[in-house]
Each structure stands twice: as C-alpha cells, then as structure tokens.
Design a protein around this motif. Structure first.
Motif, PDB file in Angstrom:
ATOM      1  N   ARG A 221      16.193  55.064  -6.225  1.00 50.74           N
ATOM      2  CA  ARG A 221      15.878  55.197  -4.807  1.00 50.74           C
ATOM      3  C   ARG A 221      14.737  54.303  -4.366  1.00 50.74           C
ATOM      4  O   ARG A 221      14.103  54.556  -3.334  1.00 50.74           O
ATOM      5  CB  ARG A 221      15.546  56.661  -4.455  1.00 50.74           C
TER       6      ARG A 221
ATOM      7  N   LYS B 248      22.062  63.531   2.127  1.00 54.47           N
ATOM      8  CA  LYS B 248      22.284  64.867   1.569  1.00 54.47           C
ATOM      9  C   LYS B 248      22.895  65.805   2.605  1.00 54.47           C
ATOM     10  O   LYS B 248      23.815  66.575   2.306  1.00 54.47           O
ATOM     11  CB  LYS B 248      20.961  65.450   1.058  1.00 54.47           C
ATOM     12  N   THR B 249      22.366  65.742   3.837  1.00 56.26           N
ATOM     13  CA  THR B 249      22.901  66.588   4.903  1.00 56.26           C
ATOM     14  C   THR B 249      24.332  66.207   5.230  1.00 56.26           C
ATOM     15  O   THR B 249      25.180  67.068   5.485  1.00 56.26           O
ATOM     16  CB  THR B 249      22.022  66.459   6.155  1.00 56.26           C
TER      17      THR B 249
ATOM     18  N   ASP C 217      22.287  69.462   1.165  1.00 57.56           N
ATOM     19  CA  ASP C 217      21.009  70.054   1.558  1.00 57.56           C
ATOM     20  C   ASP C 217      21.032  71.559   1.395  1.00 57.56           C
ATOM     21  O   ASP C 217      20.001  72.226   1.490  1.00 57.56           O
ATOM     22  CB  ASP C 217      20.687  69.690   3.013  1.00 57.56           C
TER      23      ASP C 217
ATOM     24  N   GLU D 206      17.516  62.210   2.791  1.00 61.36           N
ATOM     25  CA  GLU D 206      17.796  63.543   3.305  1.00 61.36           C
ATOM     26  C   GLU D 206      18.985  63.534   4.259  1.00 61.36           C
ATOM     27  O   GLU D 206      19.778  64.492   4.295  1.00 61.36           O
ATOM     28  CB  GLU D 206      16.557  64.102   4.006  1.00 61.36           C
ATOM     29  N   GLN D 207      19.117  62.480   5.031  1.00 66.39           N
ATOM     30  CA  GLN D 207      20.259  62.378   5.938  1.00 66.39           C
ATOM     31  C   GLN D 207      21.581  62.297   5.150  1.00 66.39           C
ATOM     32  O   GLN D 207      22.587  62.894   5.556  1.00 66.39           O
ATOM     33  CB  GLN D 207      20.111  61.149   6.840  1.00 66.39           C
TER      34      GLN D 207
ATOM     35  N   ASP E 220      14.352  54.733   2.225  1.00 65.88           N
ATOM     36  CA  ASP E 220      13.491  55.666   2.917  1.00 65.88           C
ATOM     37  C   ASP E 220      13.856  57.103   2.555  1.00 65.88           C
ATOM     38  O   ASP E 220      15.038  57.448   2.446  1.00 65.88           O
ATOM     39  CB  ASP E 220      13.610  55.447   4.429  1.00 65.88           C
ATOM     40  N   ALA E 221      12.857  57.966   2.374  1.00 63.28           N
ATOM     41  CA  ALA E 221      13.092  59.367   2.002  1.00 63.28           C
ATOM     42  C   ALA E 221      13.876  60.101   3.081  1.00 63.28           C
ATOM     43  O   ALA E 221      14.718  60.961   2.779  1.00 63.28           O
ATOM     44  CB  ALA E 221      11.763  60.073   1.748  1.00 63.28           C
ATOM     45  N   GLN E 222      13.641  59.752   4.351  1.00 58.11           N
ATOM     46  CA  GLN E 222      14.379  60.384   5.435  1.00 58.11           C
ATOM     47  C   GLN E 222      15.863  60.030   5.367  1.00 58.11           C
ATOM     48  O   GLN E 222      16.723  60.858   5.654  1.00 58.11           O
ATOM     49  CB  GLN E 222      13.789  59.957   6.774  1.00 58.11           C
ATOM     50  N   GLN E 223      16.140  58.791   4.962  1.00 54.95           N
ATOM     51  CA  GLN E 223      17.529  58.369   4.822  1.00 54.95           C
ATOM     52  C   GLN E 223      18.214  59.137   3.691  1.00 54.95           C
ATOM     53  O   GLN E 223      19.388  59.487   3.785  1.00 54.95           O
ATOM     54  CB  GLN E 223      17.592  56.866   4.556  1.00 54.95           C
TER      55      GLN E 223
END
Length: 354
Positions: free
Chosen positions: A66, A78-79, A84, A75-76, A70-73
């Motif tokens: 990774r 995963k969602t 998630d 999480e997106q 970006d960490a936000q990407q």
C-alpha cells in the motif's frame, strides 16, 4: 416415499449451508483478497506511471504494501467490496441474500452474478447436454453388444479402444483433435472458437443448426470419449451378470426370442445400476472438466468463469456459482433416487415392514 423425499429436501438445507460456510471461512484466510488485488493493481499502475512505489511494472500479485496509496482510498475500496463490515456480519448478509436467490454483484464484471451466470450458462449447457446424452446413447448399446458377444474379437477390440479412451484425459484428446482437425499440422476442418459463427444470425434455420453442430463437434468429442468408457464396461458387466440368472434360462425355455429376452427381461433388471450413475454422469458432464475444455476451445462458459473468479478473488461469483452447482447436484441426486423406484418398484425407502 413422500416421507423420504421430505427428509432428503430437509437434509439439503444443512448440506448446502455447510458447503457455503466452509467456503466462506476458507476465503477469509486466503491471501490476496479482492481489496489487496485492487490495491495491487493501483500500485502497479503507479509503478508504470513512474511513481516511487517499489513495485515492478509487471504488476500482478507482487503487492508492495500500500505504499503510495492514500489511506482514505483504501477505506473506500473496503467499503466498495463490503469489507468494512466484520466477517460474521458479511456471512449473515450472504445467507440472507442466498435465501432469496440474490447472488450479489460481481466485483470485476460490474453486473449481477445471476445475469453473469445466465450469460455463460448457454455454453456449459450445450456441452453438458450433448455429453450426457451421447454418453448413454453410445455406452448402453455398445455395452449390450459387448455382453452378447463376450469373448469375441469385437469384444476385445472395443474393450481396447474403450480403455484407451478412458486413459486419455479430455484435454489431451482435445489438443490432438485441434492438431488433426482444427488447422494444426494436418486438416483445417472445424473451428476453434465459440459455439456459432459471427454471421450466425444471418443464416437460415438449417444453416444455423449445421453451423452450431460444426462448432460443438470437437469439444463434445473431447468431453464424451473419457466419460462413456465406464458406462460401457458397467453395462457389459451388468448384462453378463443378468444373462447367467435362472429367469433368463426359464424365459428361453418358454420359447421367447433372444431379442425379447434381452430387451424386456434382462434390460430392465440391468438398468438399475445405470440409473444410479445418472447423477454422477450428469454432474460430470456439466461441470467436471468443463474448465479445460472451455479454455482449450475458447468457449466462454461457467467453467472458465469460475476459474477466473477464483484467480481474481471475485468472491460473489465464487460463492454464487458454488451455490448453484451444489443445489443442482443435490437435486439431481434426489431425482436419481426417484428414478430407482420408477425402474424397480420393489425398492422401498421406508423402513422394512414386519
């Protein structure tokens, strides 16, 4: 019999549930899930773009941890795939959907699993139906002929050919057929891609049928040869066993013709073991070896879909196809049990009477 059928239908539920549960658990421990697969693709894309990710331009499964994403990407993603949520919640959500025959959406084909299976089903059904019926249409008459001529030169030669066919895997025979008849080193007679030609919709009815048969000849041949060998030898052995029984001698002593004795008396008693093999032959014709045959002849069916979904960690497709295959297999086995009673009414599924 009805009590037996109800019990079998009830047993199907925990069987299906157990298979899906084990598969779901195994998927949780498989390395490189769909989230990691997508991150690896993004990571390799960054490497090809010159980003400092530490990843080679070849991409694939060489995931670099990774870096550069970006960490936000993360999480997106995963969602997007539903990761998630905790595994237990995803498991109950899967069971609830499967109870209503909602198989979910594919991660990579961007369409529902049900519509995806429906698109690929035509190829698998075409191969399976031809393989199943040709297996019995060839093996039963050949087995009867071998039993009647047991010990003859015909019996020896056909046994040799049958054993050679059984020993040769379908994909090996497929390669040989391609080399011989598919434009390899010898003759270019049969096509090697798809079930129909590109201009199939422009053809007349008779030309459509001929074009379809032209395309399925090689893959069906490669599928059938290795399957009908067991049925042929089973038919021969069962007929030989029945021919030696006392009722056959009695029927002949009464003056019945050999054909009448063979097809009216012996055939019915020898049919039961063939009926018991219906479920296995049906499942084998539709699913066993379909991957190799479909890949070899460029046929976009369920076998190839299942293989690609495992490689891509497309879990909804994996679970959806497994759910469908298992359900069909259980129903076919139940129909096989029902066929026992139709062939031989003496069979009772209930407890023995006093």
């Amino acid at each position: 019999m009805w009590q037996y059928l109800i019990k079998r239908l009830l047993v199907m539920v925990p069987t299906l549930l157990g298979i899906l549960t084990l598969t779901f658990i195994v998927m949780q421990f498989m390395p490189g899930g769909p989230v990691e697969h997508m991150l690896a693709q993004l990571d390799s894309h960054g490497a090809r773009s010159g980003a400092d990710t530490g990843e080679s331009a070849s991409g694939g499964w060489n995931y670099s941890g990774r870096r550069g994403i970006d960490a936000q990407q993360v999480e997106q993603i995963k969602t997007l795939y539903g990761f998630d949520q905790p595994p237990l919640e995803r498991y109950w959500h899967m069971l609830k959907n499967f109870l209503h025959f909602e198989l979910g959406d594919s991660y990579y084909h961007h369409q529902s699993v049900a519509s995806l299976i429906q698109e690929k089903l035509a190829v698998t059904v075409s191969l399976g139906v031809w393989t199943f019926f040709l297996t019995y249409l060839i093996s039963v008459p050949l087995g009867v002929a071998k039993a009647v001529r047991a010990g003859s030169r015909f019996d020896f030669i056909t046994s040799l050919l049958v054993l050679i066919g059984y020993a040769m895997p379908g994909f090996i025979l497929g390669v040989m057929l391609i080399v011989l008849f598919g434009g390899g080193s010898f003759w270019d007679i049969f096509p090697l891609r798809g079930l129909t030609s590109d201009n199939w919709h422009e053809l007349g009815t008779s030309d459509k049928i001929l074009d379809y048969l032209w395309h399925v000849t090689l893959p069906v041949t490669a599928s059938v040869v290795s399957l009908f060998a067991i049925k042929t030898l089973l038919t021969k052995n069962m007929f030989l066993e029945e021919i030696r029984r006392q009722y056959v001698l009695t029927a002949r002593a009464k003056g019945l013709s050999e054909r009448r004795v063979l097809w009216k008396h012996i055939f019915r008693n020898a049919l039961l073991p063939l009926v018991t093999g219906f479920p296995g032959t049906f499942i084998g014709a539709f699913f066993t070896g379909s991957l190799l045959i479909e890949t070899l002849f460029s046929l976009d069916g369920l076998g190839l879909l299942s293989y690609e979904s495992i490689n891509n960690r497309d879990y909804p497709v994996v679970l959806g196809t497994l759910y469908l295959f298992t359900l069909i297999g259980l129903l076919i086995k139940l129909l096989g049990d029902i066929a026992y009673v139709l062939v031989d009414p003496r069979i009772k599924f209930s407890a023995q009477e006093a």
